[in-house]
Design a protein around this motif. Structure first.
Motif, PDB file in Angstrom:
ATOM      1  N   VAL A  13       0.772  -0.723  -0.013  1.00  0.00           N
ATOM      2  CA  VAL A  13       0.461  -0.042  -0.238  1.00  0.00           C
ATOM      3  C   VAL A  13       0.782   1.520   0.346  1.00  0.00           C
ATOM      4  N   VAL A  14       0.319   2.162  -1.266  1.00  0.00           N
ATOM      5  CA  VAL A  14       1.312   3.555  -1.074  1.00  0.00           C
ATOM      6  C   VAL A  14       0.286   4.383  -0.285  1.00  0.00           C
ATOM      7  N   PHE A  15       1.195   4.650   0.541  1.00  0.00           N
ATOM      8  CA  PHE A  15       0.127   6.380   1.216  1.00  0.00           C
ATOM      9  C   PHE A  15       0.723   7.204   0.764  1.00  0.00           C
ATOM     10  N   ARG A  30       4.025   0.592   2.455  1.00  0.00           N
ATOM     11  CA  ARG A  30       4.213  -0.340   3.333  1.00  0.00           C
ATOM     12  C   ARG A  30       4.066  -1.715   2.896  1.00  0.00           C
ATOM     13  N   THR A  31       4.572  -3.261   2.984  1.00  0.00           N
ATOM     14  CA  THR A  31       4.050  -4.405   2.109  1.00  0.00           C
ATOM     15  C   THR A  31       5.050  -5.067   2.943  1.00  0.00           C
ATOM     16  N   VAL A  32       2.992  -6.073   3.277  1.00  0.00           N
ATOM     17  CA  VAL A  32       3.129  -7.421   4.047  1.00  0.00           C
ATOM     18  C   VAL A  32       3.277  -8.594   3.847  1.00  0.00           C
ATOM     19  N   GLU A  33       3.791  -9.066   3.425  1.00  0.00           N
ATOM     20  CA  GLU A  33       4.267 -10.521   2.428  1.00  0.00           C
ATOM     21  C   GLU A  33       3.964 -11.826   3.117  1.00  0.00           C
ATOM     22  N   ARG A  44       0.562   1.044  11.104  1.00  0.00           N
ATOM     23  CA  ARG A  44       0.557   2.715  11.661  1.00  0.00           C
ATOM     24  C   ARG A  44       0.968   3.740  10.322  1.00  0.00           C
ATOM     25  N   VAL A  45       0.649   4.917  10.256  1.00  0.00           N
ATOM     26  CA  VAL A  45       2.086   5.825   9.134  1.00  0.00           C
ATOM     27  C   VAL A  45       1.373   6.970  10.176  1.00  0.00           C
ATOM     28  N   GLU A  46       3.377   7.724  10.156  1.00  0.00           N
ATOM     29  CA  GLU A  46       2.913   8.327  10.865  1.00  0.00           C
ATOM     30  C   GLU A  46       3.017   9.694  10.758  1.00  0.00           C
ATOM     31  N   LEU A  47       2.160  10.101  11.153  1.00  0.00           N
ATOM     32  CA  LEU A  47       2.027  11.904  10.810  1.00  0.00           C
ATOM     33  C   LEU A  47       2.945  13.322  10.147  1.00  0.00           C
ATOM     34  N   GLY A  48       3.968  12.910  11.524  1.00  0.00           N
ATOM     35  CA  GLY A  48       5.132  13.777  11.248  1.00  0.00           C
ATOM     36  C   GLY A  48       4.332  15.330  11.767  1.00  0.00           C
ATOM     37  N   GLY A  49       5.419  16.270  11.747  1.00  0.00           N
ATOM     38  CA  GLY A  49       5.083  17.591  12.265  1.00  0.00           C
ATOM     39  C   GLY A  49       3.851  18.135  11.806  1.00  0.00           C
TER      40      GLY A  49
END
Length: 221
Positions: A13-15, A30-33, A44-49
């Motif tokens: 998945v590309v966010f 993110r890749t899940v094999e 989780r995808v961190e949002l950042g500042g």
């Protein structure tokens, strides 16, 4: 992410992380094999500042038995096949296929990889002609070296170049995320994701396998 197919798959998945106005800032992949059919994986995808949101740009799913894992364990075939991020300029696209002999025996390549262009559902795309070399697409692509026998010792690599244009004219544009690659006759297929945007050209050029001298092991190893 979830696996909605009927077979175990590697799901990517590309966010896109977005700012307060909804504009894209950067992407996170993110890749899940080996995700089982019907299974769901959470993360989780961190949002950042300065990031205020995240949206999904695309989802790609490849059967684990055909997945390209360039940094993974050596498969039974003894070769690892992958595709690079490619390059684009003025409607011309190129991407590099890479093959590394990760096994313990020599591997002999002679000619061109065999390609099957697949759509977003991984179904074969009709009407796309795979041509040998890049001259029918554009000059100076690096895909026109004549085919020669390439013998790879363990640890050595070879490459091939994919070439296409995204020009559009009459008809429906073709977008084909996946390409199933057979490195040599009888080889097990590997599915890579070069994200082909072929426009209405109906052609994909492929270069012959060429030894990657930069990837050769040092003498005596």
């Amino acid at each position: 992410m979830s696996n909605g197919t009927g077979e175990t798959a590697d799901v990517t998945v590309v966010f896109s992380r977005t700012d307060a106005g909804g504009g894209a800032m950067d992407t996170v992949t993110r890749t899940v094999e080996g995700l089982a059919p019907g299974a769901v994986s959470k993360g989780r995808v961190e949002l950042g500042g300065t990031t205020s949101g995240v949206k999904v740009l695309k989802v790609r799913s490849v059967p684990s038995a055909e997945a390209s894992r360039p940094k993974g364990p050596c498969p039974a075939s003894g070769v690892l096949v992958s595709v690079d991020e490619g390059a684009a300029a003025m409607g011309l696209r190129t991407a590099g296929l890479n093959l590394r002999n990760c096994g313990t025996a020599e591997v002999t390549l002679n000619g061109y990889p065999a390609l099957q262009v697949l759509d977003a559902e991984r179904k074969p795309v009709d009407g796309v002609q795979v041509v040998h070399g890049g001259a029918e697409i554009a000059s100076g692509t690096g895909a026109d070296a004549p085919p020669r026998e390439v013998v790879l010792k363990p640890g050595e690599s070879a490459g091939s170049t994919l070439v296409w244009r995204n020009t559009t004219g009459a008809g429906d544009p073709v977008n084909a995320p996946y390409v199933r690659v057979r490195a040599m006759p009888g080889a097990a297929p590997v599915t890579v994701t070069p994200e082909l945007d072929l426009g209405t050209t109906g052609r994909l050029g492929v270069g012959a396998w060429v030894r990657d001298e930069a990837g050769a092991p040092a003498p005596g190893r």
